[in-house]
Design a protein around this motif. Structure first.
Motif, PDB file in Angstrom:
ATOM      1  N   MET A   1      77.533  64.644  10.244  1.00 25.54           N
ATOM      2  CA  MET A   1      76.205  64.142   9.936  1.00 25.54           C
ATOM      3  C   MET A   1      75.989  64.052   8.426  1.00 25.54           C
ATOM      4  O   MET A   1      75.374  63.109   7.960  1.00 25.54           O
ATOM      5  CB  MET A   1      75.136  65.052  10.550  1.00 25.54           C
ATOM      6  N   ASP A   2      76.464  65.034   7.692  1.00 27.38           N
ATOM      7  CA  ASP A   2      76.246  65.015   6.250  1.00 27.38           C
ATOM      8  C   ASP A   2      76.997  63.876   5.583  1.00 27.38           C
ATOM      9  O   ASP A   2      76.513  63.289   4.619  1.00 27.38           O
ATOM     10  CB  ASP A   2      76.662  66.350   5.633  1.00 27.38           C
ATOM     11  N   VAL A   3      78.175  63.540   6.082  1.00 28.52           N
ATOM     12  CA  VAL A   3      78.932  62.420   5.515  1.00 28.52           C
ATOM     13  C   VAL A   3      78.211  61.111   5.815  1.00 28.52           C
ATOM     14  O   VAL A   3      78.066  60.250   4.947  1.00 28.52           O
ATOM     15  CB  VAL A   3      80.374  62.401   6.064  1.00 28.52           C
ATOM     16  N   LEU A   4      77.724  60.942   7.035  1.00 27.47           N
ATOM     17  CA  LEU A   4      77.009  59.719   7.397  1.00 27.47           C
ATOM     18  C   LEU A   4      75.719  59.565   6.610  1.00 27.47           C
ATOM     19  O   LEU A   4      75.287  58.446   6.332  1.00 27.47           O
ATOM     20  CB  LEU A   4      76.711  59.700   8.892  1.00 27.47           C
ATOM     21  N   GLN A   5      75.087  60.681   6.251  1.00 26.53           N
ATOM     22  CA  GLN A   5      73.835  60.620   5.509  1.00 26.53           C
ATOM     23  C   GLN A   5      74.034  60.035   4.122  1.00 26.53           C
ATOM     24  O   GLN A   5      73.129  59.439   3.553  1.00 26.53           O
ATOM     25  CB  GLN A   5      73.231  62.014   5.403  1.00 26.53           C
ATOM     26  N   SER A   6      75.224  60.169   3.574  1.00 33.83           N
ATOM     27  CA  SER A   6      75.466  59.681   2.218  1.00 33.83           C
ATOM     28  C   SER A   6      75.729  58.176   2.168  1.00 33.83           C
ATOM     29  O   SER A   6      75.837  57.603   1.092  1.00 33.83           O
ATOM     30  CB  SER A   6      76.650  60.425   1.600  1.00 33.83           C
ATOM     31  N   ILE A   7      75.830  57.510   3.316  1.00 40.58           N
ATOM     32  CA  ILE A   7      76.082  56.071   3.366  1.00 40.58           C
ATOM     33  C   ILE A   7      74.745  55.343   3.499  1.00 40.58           C
ATOM     34  O   ILE A   7      74.080  55.462   4.519  1.00 40.58           O
ATOM     35  CB  ILE A   7      76.993  55.699   4.553  1.00 40.58           C
ATOM     36  N   PRO A   8      74.317  54.597   2.500  1.00 41.05           N
ATOM     37  CA  PRO A   8      73.065  53.854   2.633  1.00 41.05           C
ATOM     38  C   PRO A   8      73.208  52.729   3.663  1.00 41.05           C
ATOM     39  O   PRO A   8      74.253  52.104   3.773  1.00 41.05           O
ATOM     40  CB  PRO A   8      72.823  53.274   1.237  1.00 41.05           C
ATOM     41  N   VAL A   9      72.133  52.502   4.390  1.00 40.25           N
ATOM     42  CA  VAL A   9      72.163  51.490   5.447  1.00 40.25           C
ATOM     43  C   VAL A   9      72.387  50.101   4.869  1.00 40.25           C
ATOM     44  O   VAL A   9      73.105  49.288   5.449  1.00 40.25           O
ATOM     45  CB  VAL A   9      70.866  51.562   6.271  1.00 40.25           C
ATOM     46  N   LEU A  10      71.805  49.817   3.698  1.00 37.10           N
ATOM     47  CA  LEU A  10      71.986  48.484   3.112  1.00 37.10           C
ATOM     48  C   LEU A  10      73.416  48.228   2.669  1.00 37.10           C
ATOM     49  O   LEU A  10      73.815  47.076   2.513  1.00 37.10           O
ATOM     50  CB  LEU A  10      71.034  48.287   1.931  1.00 37.10           C
ATOM     51  N   SER A  11      74.210  49.280   2.471  1.00 36.70           N
ATOM     52  CA  SER A  11      75.597  49.063   2.057  1.00 36.70           C
ATOM     53  C   SER A  11      76.456  48.540   3.203  1.00 36.70           C
ATOM     54  O   SER A  11      77.476  47.904   2.967  1.00 36.70           O
ATOM     55  CB  SER A  11      76.196  50.344   1.482  1.00 36.70           C
ATOM     56  N   ILE A  12      76.062  48.809   4.442  1.00 34.02           N
ATOM     57  CA  ILE A  12      76.830  48.295   5.575  1.00 34.02           C
ATOM     58  C   ILE A  12      76.289  46.959   6.079  1.00 34.02           C
ATOM     59  O   ILE A  12      76.909  46.313   6.914  1.00 34.02           O
ATOM     60  CB  ILE A  12      76.891  49.307   6.735  1.00 34.02           C
ATOM     61  N   ALA A  13      75.137  46.524   5.555  1.00 39.40           N
ATOM     62  CA  ALA A  13      74.521  45.273   6.010  1.00 39.40           C
ATOM     63  C   ALA A  13      75.414  44.058   5.833  1.00 39.40           C
ATOM     64  O   ALA A  13      75.542  43.258   6.768  1.00 39.40           O
ATOM     65  CB  ALA A  13      73.174  45.060   5.324  1.00 39.40           C
ATOM     66  N   PRO A  14      76.057  43.854   4.674  1.00 45.70           N
ATOM     67  CA  PRO A  14      76.878  42.635   4.542  1.00 45.70           C
ATOM     68  C   PRO A  14      78.011  42.561   5.557  1.00 45.70           C
ATOM     69  O   PRO A  14      78.259  41.496   6.126  1.00 45.70           O
ATOM     70  CB  PRO A  14      77.424  42.729   3.108  1.00 45.70           C
ATOM     71  N   GLY A  15      78.681  43.671   5.810  1.00 46.41           N
ATOM     72  CA  GLY A  15      79.766  43.668   6.796  1.00 46.41           C
ATOM     73  C   GLY A  15      79.273  43.384   8.198  1.00 46.41           C
ATOM     74  O   GLY A  15      79.894  42.624   8.950  1.00 46.41           O
ATOM     75  N   VAL A  16      78.146  43.983   8.563  1.00 56.89           N
ATOM     76  CA  VAL A  16      77.573  43.755   9.895  1.00 56.89           C
ATOM     77  C   VAL A  16      77.127  42.308  10.039  1.00 56.89           C
ATOM     78  O   VAL A  16      77.402  41.653  11.057  1.00 56.89           O
ATOM     79  CB  VAL A  16      76.401  44.731  10.146  1.00 56.89           C
ATOM     80  N   VAL A  17      76.455  41.796   9.020  1.00 55.02           N
ATOM     81  CA  VAL A  17      75.965  40.408   9.075  1.00 55.02           C
ATOM     82  C   VAL A  17      77.132  39.433   9.179  1.00 55.02           C
ATOM     83  O   VAL A  17      77.140  38.550  10.046  1.00 55.02           O
ATOM     84  CB  VAL A  17      75.082  40.097   7.843  1.00 55.02           C
ATOM     85  N   LEU A  18      78.124  39.590   8.328  1.00 54.58           N
ATOM     86  CA  LEU A  18      79.276  38.683   8.376  1.00 54.58           C
ATOM     87  C   LEU A  18      80.038  38.788   9.690  1.00 54.58           C
ATOM     88  O   LEU A  18      80.487  37.783  10.236  1.00 54.58           O
ATOM     89  CB  LEU A  18      80.201  38.951   7.190  1.00 54.58           C
ATOM     90  N   GLY A  19      80.184  40.006  10.208  1.00 58.26           N
ATOM     91  CA  GLY A  19      80.878  40.191  11.481  1.00 58.26           C
ATOM     92  C   GLY A  19      80.155  39.520  12.635  1.00 58.26           C
ATOM     93  O   GLY A  19      80.770  38.852  13.473  1.00 58.26           O
ATOM     94  N   LEU A  20      78.837  39.675  12.695  1.00 55.37           N
ATOM     95  CA  LEU A  20      78.073  39.073  13.783  1.00 55.37           C
ATOM     96  C   LEU A  20      77.948  37.567  13.635  1.00 55.37           C
ATOM     97  O   LEU A  20      77.910  36.842  14.635  1.00 55.37           O
ATOM     98  CB  LEU A  20      76.700  39.732  13.885  1.00 55.37           C
ATOM     99  N   ILE A  21      77.908  37.072  12.411  1.00 51.40           N
ATOM    100  CA  ILE A  21      77.879  35.614  12.213  1.00 51.40           C
ATOM    101  C   ILE A  21      79.216  35.010  12.630  1.00 51.40           C
ATOM    102  O   ILE A  21      79.269  33.929  13.228  1.00 51.40           O
ATOM    103  CB  ILE A  21      77.521  35.269  10.758  1.00 51.40           C
ATOM    104  N   ALA A  22      80.309  35.715  12.331  1.00 53.65           N
ATOM    105  CA  ALA A  22      81.627  35.228  12.750  1.00 53.65           C
ATOM    106  C   ALA A  22      81.764  35.269  14.264  1.00 53.65           C
ATOM    107  O   ALA A  22      82.478  34.451  14.853  1.00 53.65           O
ATOM    108  CB  ALA A  22      82.726  36.062  12.093  1.00 53.65           C
TER     109      ALA A  22
END
Length: 133
Positions: A1-22
């Protein structure tokens, strides 16, 4: 949980957006699913960590009392853990709604490289609602 807390949600947005658009080429459903996923993630992230911190803050004596009384996992949740985390959940649900509004605005107009992805939503004009550009 502590490792996941350090990852901002906006930092994963580009990968998620590009993956779902593809996954859905030429359709707006990919960006719509990405927006829903990012808003949901942004809202639940805060509440999950609040409840987790509340569980870690339960005194050891109360945990031992629950064990001595032979409470099942479900009974322990309803009588010890949920009341312990309720105040934090209520407070952080308000904060999560505010975070959800932030992610809503951030995901409605997203630029990745030379591509501009726009969704109809708050403040969107009529021409933005046709397709992503």
């Amino acid at each position: 949980m502590d490792v996941l807390q350090s990852i901002p949600v906006l930092s994963i947005a580009p990968g998620v957006v590009l993956g779902l658009i593809a996954l859905f080429p030429g359709q707006r459903i990919g960006i719509e699913i990405a927006a829903i996923l990012m808003i949901f993630t942004g809202m639940t992230w805060n509440m999950v960590f609040s409840f987790y911190q509340s569980l870690r803050g339960i005194p050891i004596e109360l945990r031992e009392a629950a064990r001595v009384y032979g409470l099942s996992g479900w009974q322990r949740f309803w009588t010890l853990e949920l009341p312990s985390g309720a105040i934090g959940l209520v407070w952080n649900s308000v904060m999560s709604v505010a975070g959800g509004w932030f992610f809503l605005i951030a995901i409605e107009s997203l630029t990745l490289g030379d591509k501009n992805f726009r969704l109809p939503g708050l403040g969107a004009s009529e021409r933005c609602s046709s397709r992503y550009r």
